[in-house]
Design a protein around this motif. Sequence first.
Motif, PDB file in Angstrom:
ATOM      1  N   ASP A  53      40.335  34.383  31.430  1.00 43.03           N
ATOM      2  CA  ASP A  53      41.386  34.811  32.360  1.00 43.03           C
ATOM      3  C   ASP A  53      42.469  35.521  31.566  1.00 43.03           C
ATOM      4  O   ASP A  53      43.221  34.893  30.825  1.00 43.03           O
TER       5      ASP A  53
ATOM      6  N   THR B  50      43.788  35.258  38.095  1.00 45.30           N
ATOM      7  CA  THR B  50      43.611  33.816  37.922  1.00 45.30           C
ATOM      8  C   THR B  50      42.845  33.218  39.104  1.00 45.30           C
ATOM      9  O   THR B  50      41.947  32.400  38.916  1.00 45.30           O
TER      10      THR B  50
ATOM     11  N   ASP C   5      46.601  33.298  29.014  1.00 43.83           N
ATOM     12  CA  ASP C   5      47.991  33.650  29.300  1.00 43.83           C
ATOM     13  C   ASP C   5      48.926  32.725  28.524  1.00 43.83           C
ATOM     14  O   ASP C   5      49.562  31.822  29.086  1.00 43.83           O
TER      15      ASP C   5
HETATM   16 MG   LIG Z   1      47.090  35.004  36.003  1.00 48.05          MG
END
Ligand SMILES: [Mg+2]
Lengths: 271, 86
Positions: free
Chosen positions: A120, A17, A40
């Motif tokens: 991400d 991240t 996520d």
């Molecule tokens: Mg992460």
Amino acid sequence: MTRVIVITSGKGGVGKTTTSASISSGLALRGFKTAVIDFDVGLRNLDLIMGCERRVVYDLVNVINGEANLSQALIKDKHCENLFILPASQTRDKDALTEEGVEKVLKDLSHMGFEYVVCDSPAGIERGAVMALTFADEAIVVSNPEVSSVRDSDRILGILQSKSRRAIEGREPVKEHLLITRYAPKRVEEGEMLSYKDVQELLRVPLIGVIPESDDVLQASNQGTPAIHLKDSDVATAYQDVVARFLDEDRPLRFVSYEKPGILKRLFGGK
Amino acid sequence: MSLLSYFFGSKPKTASVAKERLSLIIAHERTSNRAPDFLPALQKELIEVISKYVNVGLDDIKVQLEKQDNCEILEVNITLPEQPQK
Ligand SMILES: [Mg+2]
Ligand SMILES: Nc1ncnc2c1ncn2[C@@H]1O[C@H](COP(=O)(O)OP(=O)(O)O)[C@@H](O)[C@H]1O
């Protein structure tokens, strides 16, 4: 043409991240229209690192389910003109991400003129991680110089090479880059930590950079400012180098060797 | 850590142990995790064919795909049962 870049690793807590925030910011600073997507699902975090957590209204799953359109969900970054953030959903429903849904979002981003989309990835090798890499053109595999991280990186490389669209359709493979983060040259020098050369030799993926271990990263996340924006910080410089290399510029590696302090310094202390 | 080893640096080098262990486990996992999906089917069909001629069971055939640099090697190992002397 839009390039989709996945930031992936297998293992959690290695710096995906942190890296997604800095690389997407770096590309935007270079003038490219860039989006960064948090995959996520359930553990939204990129918004905090980017400092936009209070402006989240809609998320990736809302867009996929047609509850919001893409331009409503995209959050304009406060530091860079050309950067937009698409946050993850907090839902606990792991099946919320569908392949068709993700593909449509990426297509729409492309129609909106985005040049880079940074994904991400969550940790693990389950659905969320596979979804994040499925449509990738390039992959930045983040690894720490540590046994479990290196092994997991190798697993995720295997998945890239078998489950990405490019692999399944037999097109040119996903372009792989290795990024080593949380690197401590002193410990490497003392034989306590794998060197970047060791990791690169083990994983056999071209190295795009080495990010030193630094307290600055915590300072950056405390403030919600991606580390690449920090002034006088090795981490910021190292991430700028990574972006430059990504854009095919030549940059020698920095912050990988340790200058031994002289004997006096050793006896009398000092950093 | 003793003062002597502080100055002469006689600590064990754990990084090289890590590298050694990783190179073994990664090589092993590359062959087992990246095996293509057709291997079990191939193994089954090989057994069907071979058992027409000799008496072999499922465990007597090992099919493995190994990657060396740029080429892949398909290794088929068949253990034939001991023939009773006629
Ligand atoms: Mg992460
Ligand atoms: N170069 C670095 N130096 C020091 N700490 C770091 C560095 N990179 C990441 N971290 C820290 O490691 C933790 C995990 O980072 P994060 O980017 O959230 O990893 P991931 O997304 O892979 O789970 C965070 O606390 C972050 O501040």
